[in-house]
Motif scaffolding. Structure first.
Motif, PDB file in Angstrom:
ATOM      1  N   ASP A   1       0.850  -1.198   0.000  1.00  0.00           N
ATOM      2  CA  ASP A   1       0.000   0.000   0.000  1.00  0.00           C
ATOM      3  C   ASP A   1       0.878   1.236   0.000  1.00  0.00           C
ATOM      4  OD1 ASP A   1      -2.311  -1.401   0.002  1.00  0.00           O
ATOM      5  OD2 ASP A   1      -2.588  -1.360   2.166  1.00  0.00           O
ATOM      6  N   GLY A   2       0.631   2.111  -0.927  1.00  0.00           N
ATOM      7  CA  GLY A   2       1.385   3.366  -0.985  1.00  0.00           C
ATOM      8  C   GLY A   2       0.433   4.524  -1.198  1.00  0.00           C
ATOM      9  N   GLU A   3       0.895   5.705  -0.894  1.00  0.00           N
ATOM     10  CA  GLU A   3       0.037   6.888  -1.046  1.00  0.00           C
ATOM     11  C   GLU A   3       0.298   7.551  -2.390  1.00  0.00           C
ATOM     12  OE1 GLU A   3      -0.264   7.973   3.675  1.00  0.00           O
ATOM     13  OE2 GLU A   3       0.425   9.494   2.265  1.00  0.00           O
ATOM     14  N   ALA A   4      -0.782   7.904  -3.060  1.00  0.00           N
ATOM     15  CA  ALA A   4      -0.664   8.622  -4.334  1.00  0.00           C
ATOM     16  C   ALA A   4      -1.706   9.732  -4.334  1.00  0.00           C
ATOM     17  CB  ALA A   4      -0.903   7.673  -5.501  1.00  0.00           C
ATOM     18  N   GLY A   5      -1.256  10.965  -4.301  1.00  0.00           N
ATOM     19  CA  GLY A   5      -2.187  12.097  -4.314  1.00  0.00           C
ATOM     20  C   GLY A   5      -3.168  12.074  -3.153  1.00  0.00           C
ATOM     21  N   GLY A   6      -2.683  11.676  -1.988  1.00  0.00           N
ATOM     22  CA  GLY A   6      -3.541  11.652  -0.804  1.00  0.00           C
ATOM     23  C   GLY A   6      -4.406  10.413  -0.699  1.00  0.00           C
ATOM     24  N   ARG A   7      -4.322   9.534  -1.701  1.00  0.00           N
ATOM     25  CA  ARG A   7      -5.123   8.302  -1.655  1.00  0.00           C
ATOM     26  C   ARG A   7      -4.206   7.102  -1.503  1.00  0.00           C
ATOM     27  NH1 ARG A   7      -7.482  11.291  -5.724  1.00  0.00           N
ATOM     28  NH2 ARG A   7      -9.653  11.853  -5.372  1.00  0.00           N
ATOM     29  N   VAL A   8      -4.718   6.080  -0.839  1.00  0.00           N
ATOM     30  CA  VAL A   8      -3.926   4.850  -0.695  1.00  0.00           C
ATOM     31  C   VAL A   8      -4.181   3.976  -1.921  1.00  0.00           C
ATOM     32  CG1 VAL A   8      -3.589   2.758   0.662  1.00  0.00           C
ATOM     33  CG2 VAL A   8      -3.998   4.928   1.813  1.00  0.00           C
TER      34      VAL A   8
ATOM     35  N   ALA B   1      -2.383 -14.636   0.529  1.00  0.00           N
ATOM     36  CA  ALA B   1      -2.824 -14.024  -0.730  1.00  0.00           C
ATOM     37  C   ALA B   1      -3.324 -12.598  -0.513  1.00  0.00           C
ATOM     38  CB  ALA B   1      -3.912 -14.873  -1.365  1.00  0.00           C
ATOM     39  N   LEU B   2      -3.757 -12.283   0.700  1.00  0.00           N
ATOM     40  CA  LEU B   2      -4.326 -10.952   0.959  1.00  0.00           C
ATOM     41  C   LEU B   2      -3.395 -10.059   1.769  1.00  0.00           C
ATOM     42  CD1 LEU B   2      -7.984 -11.911   1.895  1.00  0.00           C
ATOM     43  CD2 LEU B   2      -7.037 -11.314  -0.318  1.00  0.00           C
ATOM     44  N   ALA B   3      -2.279 -10.616   2.209  1.00  0.00           N
ATOM     45  CA  ALA B   3      -1.394  -9.837   3.093  1.00  0.00           C
ATOM     46  C   ALA B   3      -0.628  -8.791   2.293  1.00  0.00           C
ATOM     47  CB  ALA B   3      -0.417 -10.770   3.789  1.00  0.00           C
ATOM     48  N   ARG B   4      -0.448  -7.635   2.899  1.00  0.00           N
ATOM     49  CA  ARG B   4       0.353  -6.570   2.286  1.00  0.00           C
ATOM     50  C   ARG B   4       1.351  -6.087   3.315  1.00  0.00           C
ATOM     51  NH1 ARG B   4      -4.413  -2.806  -0.210  1.00  0.00           N
ATOM     52  NH2 ARG B   4      -5.607  -4.484  -1.118  1.00  0.00           N
ATOM     53  N   ASP B   5       2.502  -5.666   2.813  1.00  0.00           N
ATOM     54  CA  ASP B   5       3.547  -5.255   3.737  1.00  0.00           C
ATOM     55  C   ASP B   5       3.422  -3.801   4.160  1.00  0.00           C
ATOM     56  OD1 ASP B   5       4.620  -7.672   4.045  1.00  0.00           O
ATOM     57  OD2 ASP B   5       6.202  -7.437   2.567  1.00  0.00           O
ATOM     58  N   GLY B   6       2.301  -3.448   4.728  1.00  0.00           N
ATOM     59  CA  GLY B   6       2.137  -2.143   5.352  1.00  0.00           C
ATOM     60  C   GLY B   6       2.150  -0.982   4.393  1.00  0.00           C
ATOM     61  N   LEU B   7       1.906   0.181   4.955  1.00  0.00           N
ATOM     62  CA  LEU B   7       1.824   1.404   4.166  1.00  0.00           C
ATOM     63  C   LEU B   7       3.223   1.956   3.959  1.00  0.00           C
ATOM     64  CD1 LEU B   7      -0.586   3.077   3.109  1.00  0.00           C
ATOM     65  CD2 LEU B   7      -0.215   4.570   5.047  1.00  0.00           C
ATOM     66  N   ARG B   8       3.559   2.188   2.683  1.00  0.00           N
ATOM     67  CA  ARG B   8       4.857   2.787   2.393  1.00  0.00           C
ATOM     68  C   ARG B   8       4.657   4.194   1.868  1.00  0.00           C
ATOM     69  NH1 ARG B   8       8.381  -1.182  -1.378  1.00  0.00           N
ATOM     70  NH2 ARG B   8       7.868  -3.132  -0.395  1.00  0.00           N
ATOM     71  N   GLN B   9       5.716   4.920   1.828  1.00  0.00           N
ATOM     72  CA  GLN B   9       5.654   6.231   1.190  1.00  0.00           C
ATOM     73  C   GLN B   9       5.433   6.031  -0.303  1.00  0.00           C
ATOM     74  OE1 GLN B   9       5.888   9.425   2.495  1.00  0.00           O
ATOM     75  NE2 GLN B   9       5.440   8.261   4.329  1.00  0.00           N
ATOM     76  N   SER B  10       4.903   7.043  -0.950  1.00  0.00           N
ATOM     77  CA  SER B  10       4.733   6.982  -2.387  1.00  0.00           C
ATOM     78  C   SER B  10       6.084   6.730  -3.037  1.00  0.00           C
ATOM     79  CB  SER B  10       4.177   8.312  -2.884  1.00  0.00           C
ATOM     80  OG  SER B  10       4.386   8.406  -4.258  1.00  0.00           O
ATOM     81  N   PRO B  11       6.138   5.844  -4.049  1.00  0.00           N
ATOM     82  CA  PRO B  11       7.406   5.602  -4.700  1.00  0.00           C
ATOM     83  C   PRO B  11       7.916   6.788  -5.500  1.00  0.00           C
ATOM     84  CG  PRO B  11       5.647   4.404  -5.773  1.00  0.00           C
ATOM     85  CD  PRO B  11       5.050   5.035  -4.574  1.00  0.00           C
ATOM     86  N   LEU B  12       7.084   7.825  -5.680  1.00  0.00           N
ATOM     87  CA  LEU B  12       7.570   9.014  -6.381  1.00  0.00           C
ATOM     88  C   LEU B  12       8.639   9.665  -5.522  1.00  0.00           C
ATOM     89  CD1 LEU B  12       4.174  10.456  -7.574  1.00  0.00           C
ATOM     90  CD2 LEU B  12       5.934   9.377  -8.974  1.00  0.00           C
ATOM     91  N   PRO B  13       9.672  10.209  -6.140  1.00  0.00           N
ATOM     92  CA  PRO B  13      10.741  10.796  -5.332  1.00  0.00           C
ATOM     93  C   PRO B  13      10.229  11.936  -4.479  1.00  0.00           C
ATOM     94  CG  PRO B  13      10.994  11.366  -7.657  1.00  0.00           C
ATOM     95  CD  PRO B  13       9.913  10.353  -7.579  1.00  0.00           C
ATOM     96  N   GLN B  14      10.615  11.961  -3.206  1.00  0.00           N
ATOM     97  CA  GLN B  14      10.200  13.006  -2.277  1.00  0.00           C
ATOM     98  C   GLN B  14      11.388  13.933  -2.046  1.00  0.00           C
ATOM     99  OE1 GLN B  14       7.096  13.196  -0.490  1.00  0.00           O
ATOM    100  NE2 GLN B  14       6.434  11.760  -2.056  1.00  0.00           N
ATOM    101  N   LEU B  15      11.268  15.161  -2.469  1.00  0.00           N
ATOM    102  CA  LEU B  15      12.364  16.102  -2.263  1.00  0.00           C
ATOM    103  C   LEU B  15      12.277  16.692  -0.867  1.00  0.00           C
ATOM    104  CD1 LEU B  15      12.219  17.943  -5.695  1.00  0.00           C
ATOM    105  CD2 LEU B  15      13.943  16.323  -4.938  1.00  0.00           C
ATOM    106  N   PRO B  16      13.391  16.790  -0.175  1.00  0.00           N
ATOM    107  CA  PRO B  16      13.347  17.357   1.167  1.00  0.00           C
ATOM    108  C   PRO B  16      13.146  18.864   1.102  1.00  0.00           C
ATOM    109  CG  PRO B  16      15.607  16.910   0.511  1.00  0.00           C
ATOM    110  CD  PRO B  16      14.743  16.428  -0.599  1.00  0.00           C
TER     111      PRO B  16
END
Lengths: 112, 460
Positions: free
Chosen positions: A65-72, B412-427
């Motif tokens: 699960d990842g966030e995209a534009g405020g949505r999961v 089959a339904l398990a997910r490894d938690g919430l991650r940050q968006s894979p888009l690069p995050q600039l500090p």
């Protein structure tokens, strides 16, 4: 049908190729596939998700699960096994495409 | 109308998916996709309801999609593990009747009666959705805190609460590693310093067990947590280099263990354990009996049916000698091999950590029990999982086995938690790059809703 999708040049290989660049969620993949193929590959969502879940069951991709534009969103990530499968399928596809091109262009067979 | 079409589509897909727990996440993914597509159409100028209708129409045949998803998402039942656990529980009854000949009907009745509540817990855990532990960030912390605090309160007041309390705090200590693994699942990618903090936590959490005192429970619990932490490092969960991560995970325990050993090395208890022949009629008597080639002969007088010595008694009663221990070790090795093989194939790393935490508690208990019965453990055993007759240990151990099966079932339904968006995050802040003839300063700040990204490149 599943065999056809996982064959070299099949939809499975195209999805693995998309994920080799970055993690994506389903809708992004359809859009990216359409854009990069100049609208040749218009994949239906109903085809995409079962295929993605098959690749996940095969261990070629993992989901998180990842966030995209405020949505999961459910993102997909290419695993090492997926990278190896992509390399194998790409090589097979290149051989096949080269052979077809050779026939179409009427070139001389090598080593004859 | 458009909303009706969406609901109708999702209902049709959902009707094909037989596994009830799978429906919600699968339909959510499809629903999100339709939402994204509808917003894209709207951005192209298509009116809202029509955009949604077109998005639904573009999804394909709902029955075919539902059937494909149903085929791919079935709960996985690993019957071989269930059979091994059931066989071990049954073997426990047989072992007890052989180890303590006498009233076989009583022993069998006691064993299976006490196994019954554990069996109910086993089935409930097996069919439960373990991912609930991981869905909210706070849940694993709350569970771990409740177990640790509950154990501490019970330990501190054990003298008063003992007559009224069904569950000794020892049993809570054995459940700590599963909650601890849940917490680890929320700490993905936090680096080596988090590993170090987790290692210290693993050493501190079971300390309350020493208040009873129950050193064995504290050791088993802490060792299981540290092994899970090591597994998490090996699996790359903390995004740190494996040698550094393992040093952080096990270094404090090694240091503490070394210090404790050096401080007790000269104690009489330790010396008696190492050299029981020095005190053959006192503290060394038990070790000499247990280490004897033909097993202990203390039962030549009175019948001793203490559960802690079940294997030693069986060895003596059946003249089987060391074969008893070998067969016991083989039985648990089979259980471990089957479980590890299945756990290794899980897609979810979080699932692997949860399953390993439960598995380690079971295997460490078995190893401690065998070592004690061979006379090679300075601390007493807890139980031989599934075989010992203690009802509460049986309940805890079957619950842990149920957790392993639940993880395998739900993969089959398990997910490894919430991650940050894979888009690069600039500090946020300014980055200054040296360039020939000057520097390039790039300033980043987070974009507010509706505002433009404020990049202010400036060259000096």
């Amino acid at each position: 049908m599943a065999k056809e999708k996982s064959a070299p040049g099949g939809t499975g290989m195209l999805l693995l190729s998309l994920l080799s660049r970055r993690d994506m969620y389903g809708y992004e993949m359809i859009e990216e596939l359409r854009r990069r193929s100049n609208r040749v590959f218009e994949l239906k969502a109903g085809t995409l998700y079962p295929l993605l879940h098959t690749l996940e069951a095969q261990g070629h991709v993992t989901a998180f699960d990842g966030e995209a534009g405020g949505r999961v969103r459910r993102y997909y990530h290419l695993t090492e096994s997926g990278r190896a499968a992509l390399a194998e399928q790409s090589a097979a596809w290149n051989t096949y495409a080269g052979a077809v091109r050779g026939v179409l262009e009427g070139g001389e067979p090598c080593g004859a | 109308m458009a909303r009706e079409a969406l609901r109708h589509y999702l209902d049709q897909v959902g009707a094909q998916i037989r596994w009830r727990r799978a429906r919600k996440p699968l339909l959510e993914e499809l629903s999100d996709h339709i939402g994204d597509q509808a917003r894209a159409y709207e951005a192209e100028g298509v009116p809202g309801p029509e955009a949604l209708d077109r998005a639904v129409a573009g999804m394909g045949d709902p029955v075919e999609v539902g059937r494909e998803l149903d085929r791919l998402h079935r709960p996985r039942t690993h019957w071989e593990l269930v059979i091994v656990v059931a066989a071990l529980v049954c073997a426990g009854g047989v072992v007890q009747t052989l180890a303590w000949p006498g009233d076989a009907a009583y022993l069998l009745g006691r064993h299976f009666t006490r196994a019954l509540p554990g069996g109910v817990l086993f089935v409930l855990a097996w069919l439960s959705d373990y991912t609930r532990l991981l869905r909210r960030r706070a849940t694993p912390w709350l569970v771990l805190g409740a177990l640790a605090a509950g154990g501490r309160i019970l330990h501190a007041n054990w003298g008063i609460l003992r007559p009224y309390c069904f569950w000794s705090p020892v049993y809570l200590d054995l459940l700590l590693p599963v909650a601890y693994a849940g917490v680890l699942c929320r700490l993905k990618g936090r680096g080596w310093f988090t590993v170090l903090l987790c290692a210290l936590g693993a050493l501190a959490l079971p300390l309350s067990a020493l208040m009873i005192p129950q050193l064995s429970a504290a050791l088993v619990s802490a060792a299981a947590m540290l092994l899970v932490l090591g597994a998490a490092v090996r699996l790359g969960w903390f995004s740190c280099k494996t040698p550094l991560g393992l040093l952080c995970a096990w270094g404090p325990a090694a240091g503490l263990g070394g210090y404790c050993l050096s401080s007790v090395l000269d104690s009489s208890r330790w010396q008696v354990f190492l050299h029981p022949e020095l005190d053959p009629l006192g503290g060394g008597w038990m070790y000499l009996q247990l280490r004897a080639e033909n097993g202990p002969d203390w039962m030549s007088g009175d019948l001793w049916t203490h559960g802690d010595f079940m294997l030693a008694d069986l060895s003596w009663q059946t003249d089987a000698g060391r074969w008893v221990y070998l067969l016991t070790a083989l039985a648990f090795a089979l259980f471990a091999a089957l479980a590890v093989r299945r756990v290794g194939r899980l897609h979810s790393t979080a699932g692997k950590l949860i399953a390993l935490s439960a598995l380690w508690v079971l295997l460490l208990q078995a190893a401690l029990f065998v070592a004690f019965n061979l006379g090679w453990s300075p601390v007493g055993p807890l139980s031989l999982p599934f075989l010992s007759h203690g009802g509460r240990f049986m309940a805890v151990n079957l619950l842990l086995a149920g957790v392993i099966l639940s993880v395998l079932r739900m993969d089959a339904l398990a997910r490894d938690g919430l991650r940050q968006s894979p888009l690069p995050q600039l500090p946020e802040g300014t980055v200054t790059l040296p360039l020939p003839g000057g520097t390039l300063a790039l300033t980043y700040r987070r974009r507010e809703r509706g505002a433009d990204l404020g990049g202010t490149p400036a060259e000096e």
